[in-house]
Write a protein that holds these residues in place. Structure first.
Motif, PDB file in Angstrom:
ATOM      1  N   HIS A 187      -9.125  22.071  29.964  1.00  0.00           N
ATOM      2  CA  HIS A 187      -8.351  20.906  28.968  1.00  0.00           C
ATOM      3  C   HIS A 187      -8.475  22.553  27.733  1.00  0.00           C
ATOM      4  O   HIS A 187      -6.948  21.620  26.975  1.00  0.00           O
ATOM      5  CB  HIS A 187      -9.284  19.868  28.563  1.00  0.00           C
ATOM      6  N   GLY A 232      -4.766  16.969  31.802  1.00  0.00           N
ATOM      7  CA  GLY A 232      -5.738  16.594  31.402  1.00  0.00           C
ATOM      8  C   GLY A 232      -7.101  17.123  32.812  1.00  0.00           C
ATOM      9  O   GLY A 232      -5.697  17.107  33.686  1.00  0.00           O
ATOM     10  N   THR A 245     -14.916  15.413  33.978  1.00  0.00           N
ATOM     11  CA  THR A 245     -13.441  15.082  33.673  1.00  0.00           C
ATOM     12  C   THR A 245     -12.940  15.005  32.241  1.00  0.00           C
ATOM     13  O   THR A 245     -13.799  15.092  30.878  1.00  0.00           O
ATOM     14  CB  THR A 245     -12.732  13.623  33.444  1.00  0.00           C
ATOM     15  N   GLN A 292      -6.450  13.932  29.051  1.00  0.00           N
ATOM     16  CA  GLN A 292      -5.833  12.111  29.254  1.00  0.00           C
ATOM     17  C   GLN A 292      -6.235  12.241  30.780  1.00  0.00           C
ATOM     18  O   GLN A 292      -5.283  13.159  31.467  1.00  0.00           O
ATOM     19  CB  GLN A 292      -4.460  12.251  29.019  1.00  0.00           C
ATOM     20  N   ALA A 293      -6.736  10.932  31.181  1.00  0.00           N
ATOM     21  CA  ALA A 293      -6.673  10.761  32.190  1.00  0.00           C
ATOM     22  C   ALA A 293      -5.293   9.773  32.627  1.00  0.00           C
ATOM     23  O   ALA A 293      -4.666   9.419  31.732  1.00  0.00           O
ATOM     24  CB  ALA A 293      -7.691   9.648  32.631  1.00  0.00           C
ATOM     25  N   TRP A 305      -9.234   7.895  36.456  1.00  0.00           N
ATOM     26  CA  TRP A 305      -9.161   8.988  37.721  1.00  0.00           C
ATOM     27  C   TRP A 305      -9.911   8.478  38.871  1.00  0.00           C
ATOM     28  O   TRP A 305     -11.128   7.637  38.303  1.00  0.00           O
ATOM     29  CB  TRP A 305     -10.208   9.893  37.605  1.00  0.00           C
ATOM     30  N   GLU A 340     -12.744   6.905  33.213  1.00  0.00           N
ATOM     31  CA  GLU A 340     -11.438   6.691  31.807  1.00  0.00           C
ATOM     32  C   GLU A 340     -11.652   8.732  31.419  1.00  0.00           C
ATOM     33  O   GLU A 340     -13.166   9.148  32.250  1.00  0.00           O
ATOM     34  CB  GLU A 340     -12.174   5.688  30.981  1.00  0.00           C
ATOM     35  N   SER A 341     -10.362   9.116  30.472  1.00  0.00           N
ATOM     36  CA  SER A 341     -11.268  10.372  30.084  1.00  0.00           C
ATOM     37  C   SER A 341     -12.462  10.635  29.384  1.00  0.00           C
ATOM     38  O   SER A 341     -12.757   9.675  28.591  1.00  0.00           O
ATOM     39  CB  SER A 341     -10.058  10.273  28.972  1.00  0.00           C
TER      40      SER A 341
END
Length: 315
Positions: free
Chosen positions: A171, A177, A188, A191-192, A197, A215-216
């Motif tokens: 990132h 993302g 992660t 941005q998701a 995901w 989530e992110s």
């Protein structure tokens, strides 16, 4: 740990992904910008190269092996200090259930080389284990000490830290993302996709499965007694050792999957849960972490808000 099969895919954002084998496990990276996939893959490989040189038990020239052979305090790299610190933190948080000083016992059980080089049955080794525990390891800043004869194995925590570091690095250098999956340790960053995901968690084609959305910034780790297993004489063993007994943890759980804010945190809980057996249910429940545990009878136990959509489950 290598765990239940993981498959992830992003939606609503154009994604690109790469799959490959390393450390005798499946690895995967997904980015939300196809144009940066090559850069992302090179960043991940560079990170894994550095971690292998710092902390691989199977590389005689690795920094961690040099530290153990020295038998006295020495200055170590910033990376190894981070990895060793993570292992000691996991030991502290689990009352020693996740202990980096089990290396000699793993060798004694037959895990003395990369799992790809092992046969399904290993010879019985003579006893070589020195009584050791994580409190014998010293770490002050970048100065570390390991008593001579103590063999360190940072396997589970180092892989989880690797996932966290890889996601953050991709990132940082691409702005995209990213989801990084290192054999079931998933991290992660950035941005998701709109619906998160999408990660499929399952033991195999004939096992109970569940789809979860990360989530992110969230991570997922799965620990398993199904993979990295072999026979020692007439006894079936696997790579998650209970430091209190010196033997592979009783396979109460086939897999344990945990979601947390970092892959290191998730992996610490999932690994300790395998060792704690049935006691893990109350322990994880008290931490209010989403978790999914599949027992030896293939019954699924969900905790902490894990999506309760498995067809065959218990709470």
């Amino acid at each position: 740990m290598i765990a239940a099969e993981m498959r992830a895919a992003g939606r609503d954002l154009p994604t690109a992904e790469s799959h490959w084998q390393r450390w005798t496990m499946d690895m995967q990276i997904i980015v939300t910008d196809a144009d940066v996939l090559g850069i992302a893959r090179r960043a991940v490989d560079s990170e894994l190269d550095a971690i292998e040189l710092a902390a691989s038990r199977f590389n005689p020239d690795s920094e961690i092996n040099v530290l153990a052979e020295r038998g006295r305090p020495m200055e170590i790299s910033e990376l190894l200090a981070e990895l060793l610190g993570a292992a000691l933190l996991a030991a502290q948080q689990t009352d020693g259930d996740v202990d980096p000083t089990i290396g000699a016992r793993l060798i004694e059980l037959g895990y003395d080389r990369d799992i790809a080089g092992m046969t399904s049955a290993v010879r019985l080794a003579s006893s070589i284990t020195q009584s050791a525990d994580w409190k014998m390891i010293g770490l002050a800043g970048r100065v570390a000490s390991v008593p001579r004869g103590v063999v360190l194995d940072l396997g589970s925590t180092a892989k989880a830290v690797a996932a966290d570091r890889c996601a953050a690095r991709v990132h940082r250098v691409t702005g995209a993302g990213v989801l990084v999956n290192l054999g079931g340790d998933i991290a992660t960053a950035g941005q998701a996709p709109t619906d998160g995901w999408q990660v499929l968690v399952c033991d195999g084609d004939d096992e109970p499965s569940a789809m979860v959305a990360l989530e992110s910034g969230w991570a997922l780790a799965t620990s398993s007694t199904l993979r990295r297993s072999w026979r020692r004489g007439q006894q079936a063993v696997h790579h998650i050792v209970d430091p209190k007994t010196g033997w592979s943890a009783e396979p109460v759980w086939r897999t344990v999957s945990v979601v947390a804010r970092s892959c290191l945190a998730a992996n610490t809980v999932s690994t300790a849960a395998v060792i704690r057996g049935w006691r893990a249910l109350d322990w994880i429940r008290a931490q209010r972490l989403p978790a999914r545990l599949v027992d030896r009878d293939r019954l699924v136990h969900t905790l902490g808000g894990w999506p309760a959509d498995d067809a065959n489950r218990r709470r």
